[in-house]
Design an enzyme around this catalytic site. Structure first.
Site, PDB file in Angstrom:
ATOM      1  N   ARG A 319      67.008 -22.349 -26.357  1.00 35.71           N
ATOM      2  CA  ARG A 319      66.865 -23.738 -26.826  1.00 35.71           C
ATOM      3  C   ARG A 319      66.587 -23.874 -28.326  1.00 35.71           C
ATOM      4  O   ARG A 319      67.192 -24.730 -28.975  1.00 35.71           O
ATOM      5  CB  ARG A 319      65.793 -24.481 -26.008  1.00 35.71           C
ATOM      6  CG  ARG A 319      66.146 -24.619 -24.525  1.00 35.71           C
ATOM      7  CD  ARG A 319      65.173 -25.510 -23.773  1.00 35.71           C
ATOM      8  NE  ARG A 319      65.315 -26.907 -24.128  1.00 35.71           N
ATOM      9  CZ  ARG A 319      64.491 -27.570 -24.914  1.00 35.71           C
ATOM     10  NH1 ARG A 319      63.424 -26.977 -25.407  1.00 35.71           N
ATOM     11  NH2 ARG A 319      64.707 -28.826 -25.195  1.00 35.71           N
ATOM     12  N   CYS A 348      70.796  -9.891 -33.847  1.00 33.71           N
ATOM     13  CA  CYS A 348      71.275  -9.842 -35.224  1.00 33.71           C
ATOM     14  C   CYS A 348      72.008 -11.148 -35.571  1.00 33.71           C
ATOM     15  O   CYS A 348      73.231 -11.181 -35.704  1.00 33.71           O
ATOM     16  CB  CYS A 348      72.173  -8.625 -35.398  1.00 33.71           C
ATOM     17  SG  CYS A 348      72.421  -8.242 -37.107  1.00 33.71           S
TER      18      CYS A 348
END
Ligand code: PLP
Length: 422
Positions: A319, A348
């Site tokens: 979220r 990453c």
């Protein structure tokens, strides 16, 4: 899991407070669950799910409550809500199957088809045969035709685009998005035509996820538009479904939703409607029943701020990356002094962050609790960056049980096949 004395909300029923804040979770219990099951770990309190349902249902005494399963499809959660008397709203054939596996009867299951793939409609029609009473909600004329092609002539509800959107982020304001529901102005004719072939039982709309106490005008508008439609058509409907979106306070400074005011506004907008009101709460029933536990693995001082690297990321709780959503964070081990930090996961991507938080004296190996993680948490978890999904533990009073084991790297590669060209 009972609340601690730090409980921060006054003016509530002490046995069933309007909100459970992150400070209300007993830190020792959470620490011991993290120790036993590892991190990242979702903890879902079934007792709190029950409380939320009971509080919600008593605010809407004459309505049918359909839990929006997309918020949390855990079988333990679905069974808990089924036992409380809830019905369920499912967004796919998969969710519908899970509702039946959790024990819901056909008449308590509504499948809302959004641009449904053929397999979903095939399965929904089979499920309607196996579980009489299932209602299929459609949001396009095409979907009605595709159901007829499959020989379906059962219970049908029409999802209407109310032209009213609401929500905490543009990506959750579904009510004014052309993707969802048939245009309001064409709904009456479509309903009357569909009634020749199907048992047309209801109409449905959902504004989005953001009914808050501050401004109920969108909600009122949606309800009254739906009631007008119900009155205008020459059909007797069983129900008018005005969707979900009942907000929860993600930030500790936000007040809980005043459900009684929402219920009153809904009643006023309904007028003398001769059909049952249906409401579809998702996050309201489960958000504050869950926390995500994550362990600090890196503490990095920089010129701007201290970066706390943790083992949960956007693949564990999407979220914040998806909607810039705020989730409050607390260091279970920490005491003063508090410092400004930015909390970042192991993925990453620069969007892999839980944002900036004031955290008490953080240290490597501390366990942080992330609040309001019971809705759209584990549901949205992914395996991006080849990260196995976390485990989920449910607690109920003193008891606890793993309901989703932690995935392994083997799970991540399980569907992959070696290419062997002949
Ligand atoms: N009903 C429908 C049709 C939805 O799409 C959603 C959420 O996307 C909900 C209910 C539940 O929303 P919330 O969790 O905000 O209550």
């Amino acid at each position: 899991m009972s609340a601690t004395s730090e409980s921060s909300d006054e003016g509530n029923d002490p046995d069933n407070p309007d909100v459970r804040r992150l400070a209300d979770w007993p830190p020792e219990r959470l620490e011991s669950l993290a120790e036993e099951h590892g991190t990242p770990l979702y903890v879902i309190d079934l007792g709190r799910v029950r409380e939320n349902y009971q509080r919600f249902a008593s605010a809407f005494p004459n309505a049918d409550v359909h839990f929006a399963a997309k918020a949390n499809t855990s079988r333990a959660v679905l069974r808990t809500l089924e036992a409380e008397g809830s019905s369920v709203e499912c967004a796919s054939a998969g969710e519908t199957e899970r509702a039946f596996a959790a024990g819901f009867e056909g008449e308590h299951v509504h499948y809302t088809a959004v641009n449904p793939p053929a397999e979903d409609l095939d399965r929904a029609v089979e499920l309607a045969d196996e579980h009489p009473g299932l209602t299929i909600t459609v949001g396009a004329e095409d979907t009605i035709d595709r159901l007829a092609e499959r020989g379906y002539d059962g219970r049908l509800c029409l999802r209407v685009n109310p032209g009213v959107g609401a929500g905490h982020h543009e990506k959750v304001r579904t009510g004014a998005d052309a993707k969802f529901g048939v245009p309001y102005d064409s709904a009456a004719e479509l309903l009357e035509t569909a009634a020749d072939e199907f048992a047309v039982v209801g109409i449905h709309a959902h504004a989005g996820s953001g009914i808050s106490g501050d401004d109920l005008s969108n909600h009122r508008e949606l309800v009254s538009r739906m009631c007008k439609l119900a009155r205008d058509i020459d059909l007797s409907l069983e129900f008018v479904d005005v969707g979900g979106g009942f907000g929860v306070p993600y930030h500790p400074d936000e007040s809980p939703l005043d459900l009684d005011s929402v219920a009153e506004a809904t009643r006023e907008a309904l007028g003398d409607l001769d059909a049952t009101l249906v409401v579809e709460p998702g996050r309201y029933l489960v958000a504050d029943a869950g926390v995500l536990l994550t362990r600090v693995n890196t503490v990095k001082e920089t010129a701007e701020i201290t970066v706390l690297g943790v083992d949960a990321g956007m693949t564990t709780l999407a979220r914040p990356a998806l909607y810039d959503a705020y989730h409050h964070v607390r260091n279970l081990a920490g005491d003063a002094p508090e410092i400004e930090t930015t909390i970042a996961g192991p993925i990453c991507e620069s969007s892999d962050t839980f944002g900036e938080h004031t955290i008490a004296n953080p240290d490597r190996d501390d366990v942080l609790a992330i609040g309001n993680a019971g809705a759209y948490g584990y549901e949205m978890a992914s395996q991006y960056n080849s990260r196995p999904r976390p485990a989920v533990v449910v607690v109920d009073g003193d008891r606890s049980a793993v309901v989703n084991r932690r995935e392994t790297l083997g799970d991540v590669t399980a569907t992959e096949a070696e290419v062997v060209w002949q």
